[in-house]
Design a protein around this motif. Structure first.
Motif, short mmCIF file in Angstrom:
data_model
loop_
_atom_site.label_atom_id
_atom_site.label_comp_id
_atom_site.label_asym_id
_atom_site.label_seq_id
_atom_site.Cartn_x
_atom_site.Cartn_y
_atom_site.Cartn_z
N PHE A 1 0.67 -1.19 0.05
CA PHE A 1 -0.21 0.11 0.14
C PHE A 1 0.99 1.36 0.03
O PHE A 1 0.49 2.35 0.04
CB PHE A 1 -0.80 -0.04 1.07
CG PHE A 1 -1.87 -1.32 1.05
CD1 PHE A 1 -3.28 -0.83 0.50
CD2 PHE A 1 -1.86 -2.34 1.75
CE1 PHE A 1 -4.06 -1.87 0.34
CE2 PHE A 1 -2.75 -3.23 1.66
CZ PHE A 1 -3.71 -3.10 0.71
N LYS A 2 2.08 1.02 -0.19
CA LYS A 2 2.82 2.13 0.00
C LYS A 2 2.92 2.68 -1.81
O LYS A 2 3.16 4.10 -1.87
CB LYS A 2 4.40 1.74 -0.05
CG LYS A 2 4.82 1.45 1.26
CD LYS A 2 6.52 1.20 1.49
CE LYS A 2 6.90 0.18 0.75
NZ LYS A 2 6.50 -1.34 0.97
N PHE A 3 2.73 1.86 -2.70
CA PHE A 3 2.60 2.25 -3.94
C PHE A 3 1.43 2.98 -4.60
O PHE A 3 0.42 2.35 -4.67
CB PHE A 3 3.18 1.30 -4.73
CG PHE A 3 4.67 0.78 -4.31
CD1 PHE A 3 5.69 1.37 -4.40
CD2 PHE A 3 4.55 -0.47 -3.73
CE1 PHE A 3 6.84 1.00 -3.94
CE2 PHE A 3 5.88 -1.02 -2.91
CZ PHE A 3 6.85 -0.24 -3.20
N MET A 40 -5.22 12.85 -4.08
CA MET A 40 -3.66 12.97 -4.27
C MET A 40 -2.92 13.45 -3.24
O MET A 40 -1.81 12.90 -2.82
CB MET A 40 -3.51 13.76 -5.51
CG MET A 40 -3.88 13.12 -6.77
SD MET A 40 -3.13 11.48 -7.31
CE MET A 40 -1.57 12.18 -7.51
N LEU A 41 -3.70 14.59 -2.36
CA LEU A 41 -3.01 15.17 -1.13
C LEU A 41 -2.95 13.87 -0.06
O LEU A 41 -1.82 14.06 0.66
CB LEU A 41 -3.69 16.33 -0.68
CG LEU A 41 -3.64 17.39 -1.31
CD1 LEU A 41 -4.43 18.52 -0.89
CD2 LEU A 41 -2.22 17.72 -1.55
N TRP A 92 12.29 6.56 1.39
CA TRP A 92 11.34 7.10 0.31
C TRP A 92 10.87 6.18 -0.73
O TRP A 92 11.33 5.18 -0.77
CB TRP A 92 11.82 8.18 -0.41
CG TRP A 92 12.03 9.72 0.21
CD1 TRP A 92 13.26 9.76 0.48
CD2 TRP A 92 11.24 10.42 0.59
NE1 TRP A 92 13.20 11.26 1.17
CE2 TRP A 92 11.93 11.62 1.32
CE3 TRP A 92 9.85 10.54 0.55
CZ2 TRP A 92 11.10 12.49 1.83
CZ3 TRP A 92 9.24 11.70 1.01
CH2 TRP A 92 9.98 12.94 1.62
N VAL A 93 9.43 5.96 -0.71
CA VAL A 93 8.83 5.16 -1.59
C VAL A 93 9.31 5.06 -3.05
O VAL A 93 9.61 4.04 -3.45
CB VAL A 93 7.34 5.37 -1.64
CG1 VAL A 93 6.59 4.49 -2.69
CG2 VAL A 93 6.60 5.29 -0.19
N TRP A 128 0.56 10.37 3.08
CA TRP A 128 0.90 8.93 3.21
C TRP A 128 2.38 8.55 3.00
O TRP A 128 2.82 7.99 3.88
CB TRP A 128 -0.11 8.03 2.32
CG TRP A 128 0.21 6.61 2.35
CD1 TRP A 128 0.38 5.72 1.51
CD2 TRP A 128 0.52 5.78 3.59
NE1 TRP A 128 0.47 4.52 1.81
CE2 TRP A 128 0.67 4.28 3.06
CE3 TRP A 128 0.32 6.00 5.04
CZ2 TRP A 128 0.85 3.37 4.06
CZ3 TRP A 128 0.42 4.70 5.85
CH2 TRP A 128 0.59 3.44 5.49
N ILE A 129 2.80 9.09 1.81
CA ILE A 129 4.43 8.61 1.54
C ILE A 129 5.32 9.19 2.62
O ILE A 129 6.37 8.80 2.82
CB ILE A 129 4.66 8.95 0.30
CG1 ILE A 129 4.75 10.58 -0.18
CG2 ILE A 129 4.01 8.13 -1.04
CD1 ILE A 129 5.04 10.89 -1.55
#
Length: 237
Positions: free
Chosen positions: A45-47, A166-167, A183-184, A172-173
């Motif tokens: 769920f990072k991506f 998007m925000l 960093w993702v 989240w990242i």
């Protein structure tokens, strides 16, 4: 003929993305010694690619349900809930997010693939899954424009949903970075903080532009049909 085509397309595309999400979540396991990103906080769920694949699976399931219990009329007087949900989801997220993921991924791959998909991942992330999640998403969202009409909702509402989405991912990242120190996307490592801010601003602007591109394409493809429908409706009165 058109209804049968829509049902077939939506069913196949839903199964395609549902299978991709399942395969990616279950089988694309990357050893920690290959890259620290995939095993960091957040899992798959990072991506944004994974988020988008889930989004596309949900969207095309809604399309299929709309084919069966809703309507694909050009301009229905009282659109059922499933049709409204389908139109809103495609306009605000389905089209712009799919195009954003595909275009930005391949643009960065063209510059330097190590910035988004390091070569070391090739044995664990198969080429067909890569194209399914980064190429076919663009193809199917454009085909959806052609296969079935939609009524675009108010711009303020759709852009609000898109911006919020998007925000949320941007926050989240940063949560992932503060939790894991990773960093993702490797491109973040090569940018200074000011350049990172500019980079995020450019990407958010680009995503907003893609919303208007979707609206324009819809008008090009279905504009004449809407006009014909209104004229025929006016004559019948």
């Amino acid at each position: 003929m058109r209804e049968g085509l829509a049902i077939g397309f939506h069913a196949v595309t839903f199964l395609q993305y549902a299978s991709a999400v399942y395969y990616d979540y279950t089988y694309t396991i990357v050893p920690h010694n290959v890259t620290s990103v995939h095993n960091a906080y957040g899992g798959k769920f990072k991506f944004l690619t994974f988020w988008d694949a889930i989004l596309q699976a949900i969207f095309f399931l809604i399309c299929l349900l709309n084919d069966l219990i809703g309507t694909n009329a050009v301009n229905p007087k009282k659109p059922p809930f499933m049709r409204k949900l389908k139109d809103h989801l495609h306009a605000s997220l389905g089209f712009p997010v799919a195009m954003f993921v595909g275009v930005t991924f391949w643009a960065l791959m063209f510059v330097d693939r190590e910035l988004v998909l390091p070569k070391a991942l090739d044995p664990y992330f198969p080429w067909w899954l890569n194209h399914l999640m980064h190429t076919m998403i663009m193809v199917t969202t454009v085909l959806e424009m052609i296969v079935a009409p939609r009524q675009y909702p108010k711009r303020s509402r759709s852009l609000g949903i898109l911006t919020g989405f998007m925000l949320s991912y941007l926050v989240w990242i940063h949560v992932i970075y503060f939790k894991s120190g990773v960093w993702v996307y490797p491109v973040m490592d090569v940018l200074t903080p000011p350049l990172r801010i500019v980079f995020f601003a450019v990407l958010l602007t680009f995503c907003t532009i893609l919303y208007f591109v979707g609206e324009m394409l819809n008008n090009i493809i279905w504009g004449n049909e809407y006009t014909k429908h209104k004229k025929s409706h006016a004559k019948s009165k």
